[in-house]
Each structure stands twice: as C-alpha cells, then as structure tokens.
Motif scaffolding. Sequence first.
Motif, PDB file in Angstrom:
ATOM      1  N   PHE A   8      35.597  59.488  36.563  1.00  0.00           N
ATOM      2  CA  PHE A   8      34.648  58.915  35.768  1.00  0.00           C
ATOM      3  C   PHE A   8      33.983  57.484  36.368  1.00  0.00           C
ATOM      4  O   PHE A   8      32.729  57.499  36.243  1.00  0.00           O
ATOM      5  N   ALA A   9      34.691  56.854  37.293  1.00  0.00           N
ATOM      6  CA  ALA A   9      33.832  55.927  37.683  1.00  0.00           C
ATOM      7  C   ALA A   9      32.823  56.334  38.753  1.00  0.00           C
ATOM      8  O   ALA A   9      31.758  55.804  38.725  1.00  0.00           O
ATOM      9  N   ARG A  10      33.076  57.392  39.542  1.00  0.00           N
ATOM     10  CA  ARG A  10      32.365  57.917  40.368  1.00  0.00           C
ATOM     11  C   ARG A  10      30.757  58.358  39.681  1.00  0.00           C
ATOM     12  O   ARG A  10      29.779  58.335  40.050  1.00  0.00           O
ATOM     13  N   LEU A  18      25.313  59.008  31.593  1.00  0.00           N
ATOM     14  CA  LEU A  18      26.275  59.817  31.059  1.00  0.00           C
ATOM     15  C   LEU A  18      26.993  59.280  29.762  1.00  0.00           C
ATOM     16  O   LEU A  18      27.361  58.066  29.999  1.00  0.00           O
ATOM     17  N   ILE A  19      27.364  59.893  28.962  1.00  0.00           N
ATOM     18  CA  ILE A  19      28.477  59.500  27.745  1.00  0.00           C
ATOM     19  C   ILE A  19      29.731  60.007  27.925  1.00  0.00           C
ATOM     20  O   ILE A  19      30.015  61.317  27.685  1.00  0.00           O
ATOM     21  N   LEU A  20      30.465  59.428  28.676  1.00  0.00           N
ATOM     22  CA  LEU A  20      31.881  59.798  29.038  1.00  0.00           C
ATOM     23  C   LEU A  20      32.956  59.440  27.996  1.00  0.00           C
ATOM     24  O   LEU A  20      34.112  60.082  27.894  1.00  0.00           O
ATOM     25  N   HIS A  21      32.587  58.560  27.038  1.00  0.00           N
ATOM     26  CA  HIS A  21      33.623  57.976  26.055  1.00  0.00           C
ATOM     27  C   HIS A  21      33.140  58.186  24.498  1.00  0.00           C
ATOM     28  O   HIS A  21      31.941  58.140  24.414  1.00  0.00           O
ATOM     29  N   ALA A  22      33.978  58.410  23.616  1.00  0.00           N
ATOM     30  CA  ALA A  22      33.495  58.479  22.409  1.00  0.00           C
ATOM     31  C   ALA A  22      33.130  57.234  21.779  1.00  0.00           C
ATOM     32  O   ALA A  22      33.304  56.091  22.558  1.00  0.00           O
ATOM     33  N   PRO A  23      32.413  56.959  20.513  1.00  0.00           N
ATOM     34  CA  PRO A  23      32.039  55.598  20.001  1.00  0.00           C
ATOM     35  C   PRO A  23      33.247  54.498  20.201  1.00  0.00           C
ATOM     36  O   PRO A  23      32.744  53.381  20.281  1.00  0.00           O
ATOM     37  N   ASP A  24      34.269  54.977  20.102  1.00  0.00           N
ATOM     38  CA  ASP A  24      35.481  53.931  19.952  1.00  0.00           C
ATOM     39  C   ASP A  24      35.809  53.422  21.177  1.00  0.00           C
ATOM     40  O   ASP A  24      36.813  52.643  21.280  1.00  0.00           O
ATOM     41  N   LEU A  30      33.012  64.627  24.744  1.00  0.00           N
ATOM     42  CA  LEU A  30      33.235  66.247  25.127  1.00  0.00           C
ATOM     43  C   LEU A  30      32.739  66.097  26.800  1.00  0.00           C
ATOM     44  O   LEU A  30      33.556  66.977  27.433  1.00  0.00           O
ATOM     45  N   ALA A  31      31.895  65.756  26.979  1.00  0.00           N
ATOM     46  CA  ALA A  31      31.741  65.521  28.471  1.00  0.00           C
ATOM     47  C   ALA A  31      32.549  64.924  29.310  1.00  0.00           C
ATOM     48  O   ALA A  31      33.055  65.243  30.397  1.00  0.00           O
ATOM     49  N   GLY A  32      33.433  63.751  28.772  1.00  0.00           N
ATOM     50  CA  GLY A  32      34.681  63.110  29.413  1.00  0.00           C
ATOM     51  C   GLY A  32      35.785  64.091  29.315  1.00  0.00           C
ATOM     52  O   GLY A  32      36.387  64.071  30.322  1.00  0.00           O
ATOM     53  N   THR A  33      36.157  64.804  28.284  1.00  0.00           N
ATOM     54  CA  THR A  33      37.069  65.809  28.225  1.00  0.00           C
ATOM     55  C   THR A  33      36.777  66.919  29.540  1.00  0.00           C
ATOM     56  O   THR A  33      37.651  67.265  30.264  1.00  0.00           O
ATOM     57  N   TYR A  34      35.474  67.387  29.365  1.00  0.00           N
ATOM     58  CA  TYR A  34      35.051  68.497  30.411  1.00  0.00           C
ATOM     59  C   TYR A  34      35.493  67.802  32.115  1.00  0.00           C
ATOM     60  O   TYR A  34      36.049  68.525  32.876  1.00  0.00           O
ATOM     61  N   LEU A  35      34.806  66.699  31.977  1.00  0.00           N
ATOM     62  CA  LEU A  35      35.196  66.024  33.392  1.00  0.00           C
ATOM     63  C   LEU A  35      36.700  66.020  33.733  1.00  0.00           C
ATOM     64  O   LEU A  35      37.034  65.969  34.917  1.00  0.00           O
TER      65      LEU A  35
END
Length: 40
Positions: A8-10, A18-24, A30-35
């Motif tokens: 995530f950090a890299r 990139l949006i790796l976290h949900a609004p909360d 979805l992208a964070g889950t895939y990563l």
Amino acid sequence: MIPVGLAFARSLAQKPELILHAPDKRHPSLAGTYLAACSV
C-alpha cells in the motif's frame, strides 16, 4: 506474513491518486483488496 502495508505504501508513493481505502478509511477499496490479494 503478508507485506500488504508495504505494498500500500509503495503504491501510494508512486501513484498518490490511487484509492486503496473505502470512504471509512478502515477498510480496503476494491483496488486495495486486489492489491492485497496480489501481495500474497
């Protein structure tokens, strides 16, 4: 141990748009889950 935090950090360092976290801000998007799945 799965280095998801490092992935995530890299990713965010290279592509801050990139949006790796949900609004909360606690759960992955979805992208964070895939990563995370690709980090295994």
